[in-house]
Write a protein that holds these residues in place. Structure first.
Motif, PDB file in Angstrom:
ATOM      1  N   VAL A 284       7.966 -18.818 -16.990  1.00 15.69           N
ATOM      2  CA  VAL A 284       7.345 -19.944 -16.294  1.00 15.69           C
ATOM      3  C   VAL A 284       6.761 -19.494 -14.960  1.00 15.69           C
ATOM      4  N   ASN A 285       7.467 -18.618 -14.273  1.00 17.81           N
ATOM      5  CA  ASN A 285       7.000 -18.180 -12.956  1.00 17.81           C
ATOM      6  C   ASN A 285       5.648 -17.489 -13.025  1.00 17.81           C
ATOM      7  N   HIS A 286       5.411 -16.742 -14.089  1.00 22.20           N
ATOM      8  CA  HIS A 286       4.124 -16.060 -14.225  1.00 22.20           C
ATOM      9  C   HIS A 286       2.983 -17.067 -14.382  1.00 22.20           C
ATOM     10  N   PHE A 287       3.196 -18.050 -15.236  1.00 24.84           N
ATOM     11  CA  PHE A 287       2.162 -19.066 -15.441  1.00 24.84           C
ATOM     12  C   PHE A 287       1.922 -19.873 -14.166  1.00 24.84           C
ATOM     13  N   LEU A 288       3.001 -20.223 -13.480  1.00 22.58           N
ATOM     14  CA  LEU A 288       2.851 -21.007 -12.256  1.00 22.58           C
ATOM     15  C   LEU A 288       2.179 -20.194 -11.150  1.00 22.58           C
TER      16      LEU A 288
ATOM     17  N   ALA B  40     -12.938 -22.606  -2.370  1.00 22.10           N
ATOM     18  CA  ALA B  40     -14.357 -22.813  -2.681  1.00 22.10           C
ATOM     19  C   ALA B  40     -14.818 -24.203  -2.260  1.00 22.10           C
ATOM     20  N   VAL B  41     -13.998 -25.201  -2.499  1.00 22.16           N
ATOM     21  CA  VAL B  41     -14.386 -26.572  -2.155  1.00 22.16           C
ATOM     22  C   VAL B  41     -14.445 -26.765  -0.641  1.00 22.16           C
ATOM     23  N   MET B  42     -13.498 -26.179   0.071  1.00 18.41           N
ATOM     24  CA  MET B  42     -13.402 -26.423   1.512  1.00 18.41           C
ATOM     25  C   MET B  42     -14.375 -25.583   2.342  1.00 18.41           C
ATOM     26  N   THR B  43     -14.757 -24.408   1.867  1.00 21.48           N
ATOM     27  CA  THR B  43     -15.535 -23.516   2.725  1.00 21.48           C
ATOM     28  C   THR B  43     -16.996 -23.382   2.337  1.00 21.48           C
ATOM     29  N   ARG B  44     -17.358 -23.689   1.139  1.00 24.58           N
ATOM     30  CA  ARG B  44     -18.736 -23.457   0.694  1.00 24.58           C
ATOM     31  C   ARG B  44     -19.601 -24.688   0.913  1.00 24.58           C
ATOM     32  N   LYS B  45     -20.897 -24.447   1.064  1.00 22.48           N
ATOM     33  CA  LYS B  45     -21.843 -25.541   1.252  1.00 22.48           C
ATOM     34  C   LYS B  45     -22.766 -25.719   0.054  1.00 22.48           C
ATOM     35  N   ASN B  46     -22.735 -24.784  -0.865  1.00 20.60           N
ATOM     36  CA  ASN B  46     -23.560 -24.868  -2.061  1.00 20.60           C
ATOM     37  C   ASN B  46     -22.882 -25.801  -3.064  1.00 20.60           C
ATOM     38  N   ALA B  47     -23.626 -26.772  -3.565  1.00 18.49           N
ATOM     39  CA  ALA B  47     -23.045 -27.778  -4.459  1.00 18.49           C
ATOM     40  C   ALA B  47     -22.553 -27.163  -5.767  1.00 18.49           C
ATOM     41  N   ILE B  48     -23.239 -26.157  -6.271  1.00 16.50           N
ATOM     42  CA  ILE B  48     -22.825 -25.525  -7.523  1.00 16.50           C
ATOM     43  C   ILE B  48     -21.488 -24.809  -7.339  1.00 16.50           C
ATOM     44  N   VAL B  49     -21.314 -24.126  -6.220  1.00 16.08           N
ATOM     45  CA  VAL B  49     -20.052 -23.423  -5.955  1.00 16.08           C
ATOM     46  C   VAL B  49     -18.919 -24.428  -5.757  1.00 16.08           C
ATOM     47  N   ILE B  50     -19.209 -25.550  -5.143  1.00 14.92           N
ATOM     48  CA  ILE B  50     -18.193 -26.593  -4.980  1.00 14.92           C
ATOM     49  C   ILE B  50     -17.767 -27.126  -6.349  1.00 14.92           C
ATOM     50  N   LEU B  51     -18.720 -27.320  -7.244  1.00 10.35           N
ATOM     51  CA  LEU B  51     -18.380 -27.776  -8.596  1.00 10.35           C
ATOM     52  C   LEU B  51     -17.535 -26.737  -9.338  1.00 10.35           C
ATOM     53  N   MET B  52     -17.845 -25.465  -9.146  1.00 11.51           N
ATOM     54  CA  MET B  52     -17.021 -24.427  -9.774  1.00 11.51           C
ATOM     55  C   MET B  52     -15.604 -24.442  -9.203  1.00 11.51           C
ATOM     56  N   GLY B  53     -15.475 -24.733  -7.913  1.00 14.96           N
ATOM     57  CA  GLY B  53     -14.151 -24.852  -7.312  1.00 14.96           C
ATOM     58  C   GLY B  53     -13.360 -26.007  -7.898  1.00 14.96           C
ATOM     59  N   VAL B  54     -14.031 -27.118  -8.128  1.00 12.73           N
ATOM     60  CA  VAL B  54     -13.360 -28.268  -8.749  1.00 12.73           C
ATOM     61  C   VAL B  54     -12.907 -27.912 -10.168  1.00 12.73           C
ATOM     62  N   GLU B  55     -13.729 -27.172 -10.885  1.00 12.01           N
ATOM     63  CA  GLU B  55     -13.342 -26.741 -12.233  1.00 12.01           C
ATOM     64  C   GLU B  55     -12.125 -25.814 -12.186  1.00 12.01           C
ATOM     65  N   LEU B  56     -12.054 -24.942 -11.193  1.00 13.52           N
ATOM     66  CA  LEU B  56     -10.877 -24.082 -11.053  1.00 13.52           C
ATOM     67  C   LEU B  56      -9.624 -24.908 -10.790  1.00 13.52           C
ATOM     68  N   ILE B  57      -9.748 -25.938  -9.976  1.00 13.19           N
ATOM     69  CA  ILE B  57      -8.604 -26.806  -9.690  1.00 13.19           C
ATOM     70  C   ILE B  57      -8.147 -27.517 -10.962  1.00 13.19           C
ATOM     71  N   LEU B  58      -9.087 -28.003 -11.747  1.00 16.08           N
ATOM     72  CA  LEU B  58      -8.722 -28.679 -12.996  1.00 16.08           C
ATOM     73  C   LEU B  58      -8.099 -27.705 -13.997  1.00 16.08           C
ATOM     74  N   ASN B  59      -8.587 -26.472 -14.033  1.00 20.83           N
ATOM     75  CA  ASN B  59      -7.985 -25.477 -14.927  1.00 20.83           C
ATOM     76  C   ASN B  59      -6.577 -25.104 -14.476  1.00 20.83           C
ATOM     77  N   ALA B  60      -6.336 -25.092 -13.177  1.00 14.99           N
ATOM     78  CA  ALA B  60      -4.979 -24.846 -12.684  1.00 14.99           C
ATOM     79  C   ALA B  60      -4.041 -25.963 -13.133  1.00 14.99           C
ATOM     80  N   ALA B  61      -4.525 -27.186 -13.095  1.00 10.90           N
ATOM     81  CA  ALA B  61      -3.712 -28.308 -13.577  1.00 10.90           C
ATOM     82  C   ALA B  61      -3.444 -28.172 -15.075  1.00 10.90           C
ATOM     83  N   ASN B  62      -4.444 -27.728 -15.832  1.00  8.56           N
ATOM     84  CA  ASN B  62      -4.246 -27.514 -17.271  1.00  8.56           C
ATOM     85  C   ASN B  62      -3.176 -26.470 -17.537  1.00  8.56           C
ATOM     86  N   ILE B  63      -3.193 -25.393 -16.778  1.00 11.36           N
ATOM     87  CA  ILE B  63      -2.177 -24.353 -16.970  1.00 11.36           C
ATOM     88  C   ILE B  63      -0.791 -24.917 -16.688  1.00 11.36           C
ATOM     89  N   ASN B  64      -0.670 -25.738 -15.653  1.00  7.33           N
ATOM     90  CA  ASN B  64       0.627 -26.362 -15.366  1.00  7.33           C
ATOM     91  C   ASN B  64       1.068 -27.267 -16.510  1.00  7.33           C
TER      92      ASN B  64
END
Length: 107
Positions: free
Chosen positions: A11-15, A28-52
């Protein structure tokens, strides 16, 4: 026996992977100003939730995590489609995808 203990993924490895993905997404969401990079950051956050969800589903033996994960995948697909349509319209209007330069609703 020792090789199985060294190669077993717990479990620790996955977490840990999930926390890293979530941190990269937040960065990515907090520091970038490009809208595409912000969207990729949101996708990373959602994928982290999926892994959990999938991790706790695997180690608790239930199917709830799989169902939540499928729901998040559908939600992410809808979010990406709508957000990209908004970004395309912003680019048509302002000729940029920099979110800090877009300060009016209509020009």
């Amino acid at each position: 026996m020792l090789t199985q203990q060294l190669l077993s993924i717990g479990v620790n490895h996955f977490l840990t992977i999930s926390v890293i993905l979530f941190g990269l997404g937040m960065f990515a969401v907090m520091t970038r100003k490009n809208a595409i990079v912000i969207l990729m950051g949101v996708e990373l956050i959602l994928n982290a939730a999926n892994i959990n969800f999938l991790t706790f589903s695997k180690y608790n033996g239930g199917m709830e995590g799989v169902m939540f994960s499928l729901f998040v995948i559908v939600l992410a697909a809808a979010e990406a489609a709508i957000a990209l349509a908004i970004v395309i319209n912003i680019f048509k209007t302002f000729k940029t995808v920099d979110v800090s330069s877009v300060d009016t609703m209509k020009e």
